[in-house]
Enzyme design. Structure first.
Site, short mmCIF file in Angstrom:
data_model
loop_
_atom_site.label_atom_id
_atom_site.label_comp_id
_atom_site.label_asym_id
_atom_site.label_seq_id
_atom_site.Cartn_x
_atom_site.Cartn_y
_atom_site.Cartn_z
N GLY A 129 0.80 -1.24 0.02
CA GLY A 129 0.11 0.19 0.08
C GLY A 129 1.00 1.23 0.04
O GLY A 129 1.59 1.50 -0.88
N SER B 131 -0.12 -5.23 4.05
CA SER B 131 0.00 -6.17 5.35
C SER B 131 -0.75 -5.11 6.33
O SER B 131 -0.48 -3.63 6.27
CB SER B 131 1.57 -6.25 5.83
N VAL C 224 7.00 9.81 5.14
CA VAL C 224 7.00 10.98 6.06
C VAL C 224 6.50 12.08 5.40
O VAL C 224 5.57 11.98 4.55
CB VAL C 224 8.59 11.30 6.77
N LYS D 145 4.31 24.69 -2.16
CA LYS D 145 5.68 24.62 -2.17
C LYS D 145 6.13 25.51 -3.46
O LYS D 145 5.63 24.86 -4.66
CB LYS D 145 6.32 23.23 -2.34
N VAL E 206 1.47 -11.18 2.71
CA VAL E 206 2.01 -12.26 1.40
C VAL E 206 2.77 -12.97 2.11
O VAL E 206 3.86 -12.50 2.50
CB VAL E 206 2.10 -11.31 0.45
N TYR F 105 17.42 12.54 -21.98
CA TYR F 105 16.34 12.03 -21.98
C TYR F 105 15.47 12.74 -20.82
O TYR F 105 16.05 13.21 -20.02
CB TYR F 105 16.39 10.49 -21.58
#
Length: 523
Positions: free
Chosen positions: A14, A40, A48, A79, A203, A456
């Protein structure tokens, strides 16, 4: 061979990466693709306080989410820039803002500044945002209107483009700070409301078929969970991609030595202290400290290299830096895996987030990497034949972004004039990617442009390189020789226009604290 189009996506893990992926895929494909997220209930996430690129707004726009819907739920603030403190010398600071560089007579304004800048502050002379940051201003007025009106109407901006397609066309004037855990929680609700299945379970095993592709994951309480495409959002552990499929990890530690961090979440009186409109990166003896202002608190952490500093020393340094407010706050110690997976997509498994790669928190690239990877997954989503060119295109795009950001971050350390500890002395002798070394030699006599930065897409336009080169101070730079023969009158007029515009905005915009208080947030 089964050529059924893959329509069952299983996300393992997650946190911000998992729920950003789930929400985006569901919005992109609707009921045509089922999405299951398994996480889990006991394994924590690294998240954070997070800072972002300005491109993150395209993520929220894609989900049809307005700021007033998600920002209060995530203690989010605006920001305008990154403020680099003490990277050149104690007491010195400069900004890397979200603002395109102006040009005069074919040369960027920074060239004119090197030739004959009005002050010793390139950022205030060349960018409006630097003055707004020093004054602590919000990018929005109390009526909600933006300092650049054209973005409110979106009349000047192409729609429906990926981040790489937007670059160079426009520059939105701000990004966000937010609490990562709260954003994951918010997107969890958004995703489940739209049909994402959420399985809270551990898992235990990843099962492969006879081709070496993932057939299913085995969970503790819910048994086998199968799918067509599996997304690894298990963080630095890389449970699916690195562990089960054996994809090697390519370390960047030869050029970027920071491998550890200690973080604090510190409640503060923001009315008394204000809410700065920037992320602060303060150079310290063995690394640097981030400070991310949120609603009601700051997220802060010391990023360091364990070869130069112990965890105990790092925590003590961080607490002393924050002050007495940090005395009773629990510290979170993090070991970072710096580099990227050799492939982020192998067989039917795509890694997104820390399992794909991470290039330390400097310049706020973590969320950007996630957002970019999700966009690229949708762009390269496979058909039933799983054409290898789609995987190759995805892997190339993701690797290029991370390798490009690596070069950009190396430039920060190599370019920093700070030289007062073993750590900072060693930054000048550490390995430098060959191509970057060649580019730096060119930049000494010709500032970065679209033709001589990393070739790139990696999220960083040429003006970003200009800001770091000019701000860090160790690399000698000179203007284009042509400017000695040019008339400076137009450049002087542009410097004056920037100064006047900055003065007007500082005088008329509210502070960030005033803005969010007026919006009804409990600041």
């Amino acid at each position: 061979m089964n050529t059924r189009n893959p329509d069952k996506v299983v996300i393992v893990g997650g946190g911000t990466a998992g729920w950003m992926t789930a929400s985006y895929l569901k919005k992109a494909f609707g009921e045509r693709v089922s999405v299951t997220l398994v996480e889990s209930g006991t394994i924590g996430t690294v998240g954070v306080g997070e800072a972002t690129f300005s491109d993150i707004r395209h993520f929220f726009e894609f989900l049809d989410l307005r700021e007033e819907e998600w920002m209060p739920a995530c203690n989010a603030t605006y920001k305008l820039a990154v403020r680099f403190q003490d990277w050149q010398r104690p007491g010195h600071h400069f900004y890397h803002p979200f603002e395109q560089m102006r040009s005069v007579d074919g040369f960027p304004l920074t060239d004119w500044w090197l030739q004959n800048g009005p002050t010793d502050r390139f950022d205030r002379d060349c960018f409006v945002m630097a003055s707004l940051c020093d004054a602590g201003r919000s990018p929005r007025y109390l009526n909600g209107s933006l300092l650049q009106q054209e973005f409110d109407e979106r009349a000047e901006e192409p729609a429906g483009l990926t981040m790489s397609e937007h670059q160079g066309k426009t520059q939105f004037p701000y990004a966000y700070h937010f609490e990562a855990a709260l954003l994951a929680e918010f997107l969890s609700g958004y995703s489940k409301d739209r049909g994402v299945k959420h399985v809270v379970d551990e898992v235990l095993e990843v099962k492969l078929d006879d081709r070496g592709w993932i057939s299913h994951v085995v969970t503790k309480e819910h048994g086998d969970i199968g799918g067509d495409l599996f997304v690894d959002c298990t963080g630095f552990r890389g449970v699916l991609l690195n562990q089960a499929l054996g994809v090697p990890f390519v370390s960047y530690q030869d050029t970027l030595p920071n491998d550890s961090a200690v973080a604090l979440q510190v409640p503060l009186d923001m009315e008394a202290r204000g809410i700065p409109p920037y992320t602060r990166a303060t150079a310290k003896e063995a690394g640097w400290i981030w400070t991310i202002p949120l609603i009601g608190r700051i997220g802060t952490g010391y990023v360091y290299a364990k070869d130069y500093c112990s965890p105990e020393e790092a925590e003590r340094t961080l607490r002393e830096f924050v002050g007495p407010e940090a005395a009773d706050v629990e510290a979170n110690h993090i070991r970072m895996r710096i580099g990227r997976s050799e492939q982020s997509w192998k067989n039917n498994c795509v890694a997104i987030g820390l399992s794909s790669g991470f290039v330390e928190p400097l310049e706020s690239t973590g969320i950007f990497f996630i957002h970019h990877a999700i966009e690229q997954l949708v762009k390269h989503f496979p058909a039933g034949d799983w054409h290898p060119q789609l995987r190759a295109g995805y892997n190339s795009a993701v690797a290029n972004v991370m390798d490009g950001v690596r070069e950009f971050l190396v430039l920060h350390y190599l370019g920093a004039a700070r030289n007062d500890t073993r750590y900072w002395k060693d930054t000048k002798t550490r390995a430098v990617p060959d191509a970057l070394a060649e580019r730096i030699e060119r930049w000494k006599v010709q500032l970065p442009d679209s033709e001589n930065v990393f070739p790139y897409y990696h999220g960083l336009p040429p003006y970003s390189y200009m800001a770091i080169l000019l701000g860090t101070g160790a690399i000698g730079l000179r203007p284009s020789p042509a400017l000695a023969l040019a008339d400076p009158a137009a450049a002087e007029k542009e410097f004056t226009a920037i100064r006047d515009r900055a003065r007007f905005l500082v005088d008329t915009l509210p502070s960030q604290y005033e803005y969010f208080a007026a919006m009804g947030q409990r600041v």
